[in-house]
Every structure is written in structure tokens, then in C-alpha cells.
Design a protein around this motif. Structure first.
Motif, PDB file in Angstrom:
ATOM      1  N   GLU A   1      17.960   6.196   8.867  1.00  0.00           N
ATOM      2  CA  GLU A   1      18.384   5.683   7.560  1.00  0.00           C
ATOM      3  C   GLU A   1      18.083   4.190   7.452  1.00  0.00           C
ATOM      4  O   GLU A   1      17.601   3.719   6.422  1.00  0.00           O
ATOM      5  N   LYS A   2      18.370   3.466   8.516  1.00  0.00           N
ATOM      6  CA  LYS A   2      18.110   2.028   8.528  1.00  0.00           C
ATOM      7  C   LYS A   2      16.609   1.752   8.385  1.00  0.00           C
ATOM      8  O   LYS A   2      16.204   0.871   7.626  1.00  0.00           O
ATOM      9  N   GLY A   3      15.779   2.530   9.099  1.00  0.00           N
ATOM     10  CA  GLY A   3      14.327   2.365   9.005  1.00  0.00           C
ATOM     11  C   GLY A   3      13.808   2.636   7.609  1.00  0.00           C
ATOM     12  O   GLY A   3      12.988   1.885   7.073  1.00  0.00           O
ATOM     13  N   ALA A   4      14.289   3.717   6.979  1.00  0.00           N
ATOM     14  CA  ALA A   4      13.865   4.057   5.614  1.00  0.00           C
ATOM     15  C   ALA A   4      14.256   2.948   4.640  1.00  0.00           C
ATOM     16  O   ALA A   4      13.459   2.538   3.786  1.00  0.00           O
ATOM     17  N   LYS A   5      15.482   2.446   4.764  1.00  0.00           N
ATOM     18  CA  LYS A   5      15.953   1.372   3.880  1.00  0.00           C
ATOM     19  C   LYS A   5      15.149   0.092   4.119  1.00  0.00           C
ATOM     20  O   LYS A   5      14.784  -0.608   3.184  1.00  0.00           O
ATOM     21  N   TYR A   6      14.852  -0.176   5.387  1.00  0.00           N
ATOM     22  CA  TYR A   6      14.085  -1.367   5.741  1.00  0.00           C
ATOM     23  C   TYR A   6      12.689  -1.322   5.103  1.00  0.00           C
ATOM     24  O   TYR A   6      12.223  -2.308   4.522  1.00  0.00           O
ATOM     25  N   ILE A   7      12.026  -0.166   5.190  1.00  0.00           N
ATOM     26  CA  ILE A   7      10.699  -0.025   4.597  1.00  0.00           C
ATOM     27  C   ILE A   7      10.795  -0.186   3.086  1.00  0.00           C
ATOM     28  O   ILE A   7       9.990  -0.905   2.480  1.00  0.00           O
ATOM     29  N   GLN A   8      11.790   0.455   2.458  1.00  0.00           N
ATOM     30  CA  GLN A   8      11.936   0.345   1.009  1.00  0.00           C
ATOM     31  C   GLN A   8      12.191  -1.102   0.585  1.00  0.00           C
ATOM     32  O   GLN A   8      11.629  -1.566  -0.413  1.00  0.00           O
ATOM     33  N   ASP A   9      13.017  -1.825   1.328  1.00  0.00           N
ATOM     34  CA  ASP A   9      13.268  -3.243   1.026  1.00  0.00           C
ATOM     35  C   ASP A   9      11.974  -4.060   1.122  1.00  0.00           C
ATOM     36  O   ASP A   9      11.726  -4.930   0.293  1.00  0.00           O
ATOM     37  N   LYS A  10      11.147  -3.759   2.129  1.00  0.00           N
ATOM     38  CA  LYS A  10       9.877  -4.477   2.297  1.00  0.00           C
ATOM     39  C   LYS A  10       8.927  -4.144   1.137  1.00  0.00           C
ATOM     40  O   LYS A  10       8.214  -5.022   0.649  1.00  0.00           O
TER      41      LYS A  10
ATOM     42  N   GLN B   1       0.818  -1.210   0.000  1.00  0.00           N
ATOM     43  CA  GLN B   1       0.000   0.000   0.000  1.00  0.00           C
ATOM     44  C   GLN B   1       0.858   1.269   0.000  1.00  0.00           C
ATOM     45  O   GLN B   1       0.338   2.363  -0.147  1.00  0.00           O
ATOM     46  N   ILE B   2       2.160   1.117   0.193  1.00  0.00           N
ATOM     47  CA  ILE B   2       3.052   2.274   0.276  1.00  0.00           C
ATOM     48  C   ILE B   2       3.656   2.528  -1.093  1.00  0.00           C
ATOM     49  O   ILE B   2       4.227   1.631  -1.707  1.00  0.00           O
ATOM     50  N   ASN B   3       3.515   3.768  -1.575  1.00  0.00           N
ATOM     51  CA  ASN B   3       4.042   4.126  -2.892  1.00  0.00           C
ATOM     52  C   ASN B   3       5.498   4.558  -2.836  1.00  0.00           C
ATOM     53  O   ASN B   3       6.263   4.280  -3.744  1.00  0.00           O
ATOM     54  N   SER B   4       5.862   5.300  -1.778  1.00  0.00           N
ATOM     55  CA  SER B   4       7.241   5.791  -1.706  1.00  0.00           C
ATOM     56  C   SER B   4       7.633   6.080  -0.265  1.00  0.00           C
ATOM     57  O   SER B   4       6.791   6.340   0.586  1.00  0.00           O
ATOM     58  N   VAL B   5       8.930   6.023  -0.026  1.00  0.00           N
ATOM     59  CA  VAL B   5       9.507   6.393   1.264  1.00  0.00           C
ATOM     60  C   VAL B   5      10.752   7.216   0.968  1.00  0.00           C
ATOM     61  O   VAL B   5      11.532   6.873   0.082  1.00  0.00           O
ATOM     62  N   GLU B   6      10.894   8.335   1.678  1.00  0.00           N
ATOM     63  CA  GLU B   6      12.015   9.243   1.419  1.00  0.00           C
ATOM     64  C   GLU B   6      12.501   9.799   2.748  1.00  0.00           C
ATOM     65  O   GLU B   6      11.702  10.185   3.600  1.00  0.00           O
ATOM     66  N   LEU B   7      13.809   9.835   2.931  1.00  0.00           N
ATOM     67  CA  LEU B   7      14.406  10.410   4.131  1.00  0.00           C
ATOM     68  C   LEU B   7      15.050  11.735   3.765  1.00  0.00           C
ATOM     69  O   LEU B   7      15.914  11.793   2.894  1.00  0.00           O
ATOM     70  N   GLN B   8      14.597  12.813   4.407  1.00  0.00           N
ATOM     71  CA  GLN B   8      15.169  14.135   4.194  1.00  0.00           C
ATOM     72  C   GLN B   8      16.006  14.480   5.416  1.00  0.00           C
ATOM     73  O   GLN B   8      15.469  14.582   6.517  1.00  0.00           O
TER      74      GLN B   8
END
Length: 194
Positions: free
Chosen positions: A142-151, A105-112
Motif C-alpha cells: 500500500e505504501k509503495g502504491a501511494k508513493y508511486i501515485q504521489d510521484k 511515463q506512468i498513466n496509472s497505478v492500482e493495488l488489488q
């Protein structure tokens, strides 16, 4: 200045270990076989919903004309990643709110990344989440953002690699259902299989 020193000296576990009162309530909401893999407490969180999303409890503001509603999270919001979904928890003095998203359901994740804090932007299903983390937690955000993107990537890969059972006719039906081929193409390929 004293406050800055006390924040720097706070143990990391205050930001990565769910408090017992939240953990107990959250475990009641987990699905069978679901396990928590990553947790991180944010400074503040907010979400904005499109006109079709409905209004969540909280302090709401926004333009009635645009149909967008923004809600700020009270208390100490937590970002929780399980093996099945993303859970956003906000616990105030008298409130407990959770919002959940399957990874598909998630289209994108971005870390600013900023000077004082980092913002994690999560968009999907007509909702935009903005969660802010202290700069000292940059490695974890950063780890959380990468983790979500990997999922997200894994869930998209799983969708694309669903087996059709090896039957060419089933494969055609799956491709038609996904919109990869038109009905005319389906009929032409079906006739070619005969």
C-alpha cells in the motif's frame, strides 16, 4: 503448513533490503543525484507490451495477431522507487534485467488486494506491469502504491507549473506548444498584447 510458518517467520528485511549483488549492479545504473527511496521484493512480476513496445528477454507468450507480448520475471523481482524514476529489477541465476519508467511515463497505478496476495498494476507508455506481493506485506505494498501515485502527481504538477519567465508572449508560446490554444487563438492573443 510448515512452509506457511517459515514464511511468516521470515524477517521483513528480506523483502525490503536489496541484496548486495543487486544493489551493486543497480547503483552503477543510477543517474547523478538519483537516490533509492523505497524497495520491495515481489513474489512474481510480469509485463505486457503493446505492438509498438518491442520484445523483452524472458519467456514470452501472447498472440502475434494482437501484437501483445507477456513476459514473466525470473528470480525475485524488486520494485525500486528512486527520487527520479521507478525501476523494476528481475535477477535470476544468470540474468539481470531492469526496466525503468520516469513518473511522467506512468498513466496509472492500482493495488488489488486479495486473500493470499496483493497485485500492483502499473500502466503507462504501452506497457502493463503486474507485480504480486505476499499478503503479509500489505502495509508495504500500500505504501509503495501511494508513493508511486504521489510521484506521478508531483511530476504532473511540475509539468503544469513550469514558469514561462513572466513574459506574456512566452506564456502564449508555451500554451500553443502544449496544445492549450490553437494557432488562430495564439495570433489573436498575440495581436491583443501589442
Amino acid at each position: 503448513m510448515e512452509n506457511d510458518d517459515s514464511e511468516q517467520n521470515e524477517p521483513l528485511s528480506r523483502f525490503t533490503t536489496l541484496p548486495e549483488r543487486i544493489s551493486v549492479r543497480l547503483h552503477k545504473q543510477l543517474m547523478p543525484g538519483e537516490t533509492i527511496e523505497f524497495t520491495l521484493r515481489s513474489v512474481v512480476g510480469s509485463h505486457t507490451e503493446g505492438g509498438f513496445g518491442g520484445v523483452k528477454p524472458g519467456f514470452s507468450f501472447g498472440s502475434a495477431r494482437s501484437g501483445h507480448v507477456q513476459n514473466d520475471q525470473m528470480g525475485h523481482p524488486w520494485l525500486i522507487i528512486t527520487n527520479q524514476r521507478l525501476i523494476l529489477v528481475s535477477k535470476g541465476l544468470i540474468s539481470f534485467e531492469t526496466r525503468t519508467f520516469r513518473f511522467d511515463q506512468i498513466n496509472s497505478v492500482e493495488l488489488q488486494q486479495g486473500v493470499l496476495s496483493d497485485k500492483l498494476l502499473i500502466q503507462g507508455m504501452g506497457v502493463r506491469e503486474v507485480w504480486e506481493f505476499r499478503r503479509k506485506l500489505r502495509e508495504l505494498s500500500e505504501k509503495g502504491a501511494k508513493y508511486i501515485q504521489d510521484k506521478i502527481n508531483k511530476s504532473m504538477g511540475d509539468k503544469n507549473s513550469q514558469p514561462s519567465g513572466g513574459d506574456p508572449m512566452n506564456e502564449l508560446k508555451v500554451r500553443l506548444a502544449k496544445g492549450e490554444i490553437t494557432m488562430d487563438e495564439f495570433n489573436t492573443l498575440k495581436d491583443a498584447l501589442k
